[in-house]
Structures are given as structure tokens and as C-alpha cells.
Write an enzyme that holds these catalytic residues in place. Sequence first.
Site, PDB file in Angstrom:
ATOM      1  N   ASP A 190       0.703  -1.250  -0.006  1.00 10.58           N
ATOM      2  CA  ASP A 190       0.060   0.015   0.046  1.00 10.58           C
ATOM      3  C   ASP A 190       0.933   1.209  -0.029  1.00 10.58           C
ATOM      4  O   ASP A 190       0.382   2.308   0.154  1.00 10.58           O
ATOM      5  CB  ASP A 190      -0.712   0.155   1.108  1.00 10.58           C
ATOM      6  CG  ASP A 190      -1.992   1.289   1.098  1.00 10.58           C
ATOM      7  OD1 ASP A 190      -2.309   1.541   0.209  1.00 10.58           O
ATOM      8  OD2 ASP A 190      -2.082   1.839   2.342  1.00 10.58           O
ATOM      9  N   SER A 208      -6.740   5.120   0.625  1.00  8.05           N
ATOM     10  CA  SER A 208      -7.101   4.063   0.026  1.00  8.05           C
ATOM     11  C   SER A 208      -8.711   3.728   0.530  1.00  8.05           C
ATOM     12  O   SER A 208      -8.771   3.953   1.864  1.00  8.05           O
ATOM     13  CB  SER A 208      -6.029   2.992   0.532  1.00  8.05           C
ATOM     14  OG  SER A 208      -4.890   3.536   0.085  1.00  8.05           O
ATOM     15  N   GLN A 258      -6.023  -2.023  -6.007  1.00  8.16           N
ATOM     16  CA  GLN A 258      -6.651  -0.992  -5.003  1.00  8.16           C
ATOM     17  C   GLN A 258      -7.840  -0.023  -5.830  1.00  8.16           C
ATOM     18  O   GLN A 258      -7.538   0.660  -6.978  1.00  8.16           O
ATOM     19  CB  GLN A 258      -5.830  -0.342  -4.436  1.00  8.16           C
ATOM     20  CG  GLN A 258      -5.993   0.709  -3.340  1.00  8.16           C
ATOM     21  CD  GLN A 258      -5.188   1.282  -2.559  1.00  8.16           C
ATOM     22  OE1 GLN A 258      -4.914   2.421  -2.904  1.00  8.16           O
ATOM     23  NE2 GLN A 258      -4.033   0.576  -1.727  1.00  8.16           N
TER      24      GLN A 258
END
Length: 269
Positions: A190, A208, A258
Amino acid sequence: MTSRTPPPAVAETVLGLLALDEVEQDLYCAPPAVEEPFPLYGGQVAAQALYAAGRTVPPGREPHSLHGYFLRGGVAGTPIAFRVSRDRDGRSYSARRVTATQDGEVIFTLSASFVTDEPGATREVQPAPVVPPPEELPEAVLPRLLSIEAKLPQQPDPDVEWPTRFWARCTVDLPDDPLTHACVLTYLSDISSGLFPLHDENNATGASLDHAVWFHRPVRFDGWLLTDLVPKAAGRGRGWYTGTVHAPDGELVASIAQEALFRGRRDIG
């Protein structure tokens, strides 16, 4: 890649972040990552949730996928509790759900699946990006990460604000445990975003929203791995990208997807 130096970490290595205390069956607690109330890094809570889930599965089962939702911004200086739900243990697969809370509020949820190793056909359609080996590249910095070093090849989009392609490896000795290696890769996964090439003067990516990783083969993160993130689409306040993680020999070991906020720069949050 530059960033201001974070405060001293309570957990001095990435293995310290994964040193969860078992409070009771299926309930684990992670101590603060740093001494000050900095924003919590999403890769950290995802890695810790995966590790908590992995501690409840039968021996010999390795992570093969995870899907997480970031629900609230967490605080790095506050402990996190992880409650694991044992959804199913089949002959080959185990399914787990994890709820992460801080101060009584849910900040992150995870669904994870684990599998026993089995033989099968191997096929790869898309080759790895062609880049110089890490030994030929200058060092780079991935801020906020413990125990990770990086090397930066030429970027597909040289003008982006943040790299979307990089080599990385763990700098501490990892146990010969597939769960730990998968969790450290999740911790890394991430750190950047494939949406940076879509930025313009008015629009940019934000927090996110949800995150997924598929582990195609056992991951060894004490060696170099090449991450490559690619934008796919943006609209209605959200952006979506995918990514690949390759070993130095070109073997695909993991894939990433994502979705994140993608808004006017004044509205990101």
C-alpha cells in the site's frame, strides 16, 4: 522519494509490528507503531490483520488472497485490536474475517483465504517489466516503512509525483515461514499508488478505500521483488489500479488491486 523523518518507532523492525499479543482465543492486539499520533499506514494494519488471521488456520496453509476495506483513518500511536472470525476450514482452504478496531471504532476489515500447497499447471500471460537488476540501480527511500530498502528503475511516467515501479526487499532476517513473508509483502503493497499518472492540476488520488492482494506462489521477501503499479480508470470520485510483483527471474509471485479516492485536490480527504 523524500519525506520528513517520522518519530522513533516503538516497533523497531517490521517483525516487531507483527509481534501481536494474543489476548484470548481469536483476539490479538498490536502495540503502538510509533510514540506519536501519526496517521496509521494502511499497509501496516493490513499486514497485521493477515498475520492475526494466519495464526488461526491449520498448519501447512498459506495465504493466497486478501481483500481489505479501509473504513476510518487510524492512529499509529494507538494500539489496535484484531478480532478473527473463523468462517470455514475445508479440506484445502480456510476462510477468515478480521475486524480491526482502535478505541472501540472499526478502522479496517479483512477477508483472507488460506490454502494447502498443491501441484498444478503454471501459466503466465504478461511478462515482467524489463528493467535493470537492482544491483545496477541507485538506492531510494520508501518513507514510513520499517526494514525495507528500495531501488528505483526508470519510471514508465517520468513526471509522476511518486514512483509506480520499484524494487524492494526486507532488510531483516525473516523466519522460514510463508505467512511472515506474505505479511511483509502486504505491508509494502500500500506504499504507493498506480493512480499517480492520472493526476492533473485539479485532480489527485486520496485515501485508500479497498485493497486486494493475490499470492500466486510462495513469496520470499528476503530477496528483491519488483512492484509495478498501473492505472486503469478514474471517475465518480474514485480511481482504480492494478499491480504486479515479480521475482528477479521474472516469475509473477503476487498481484495487487486497489481503489482509492480520486477527487479535486481541495476535496481530498
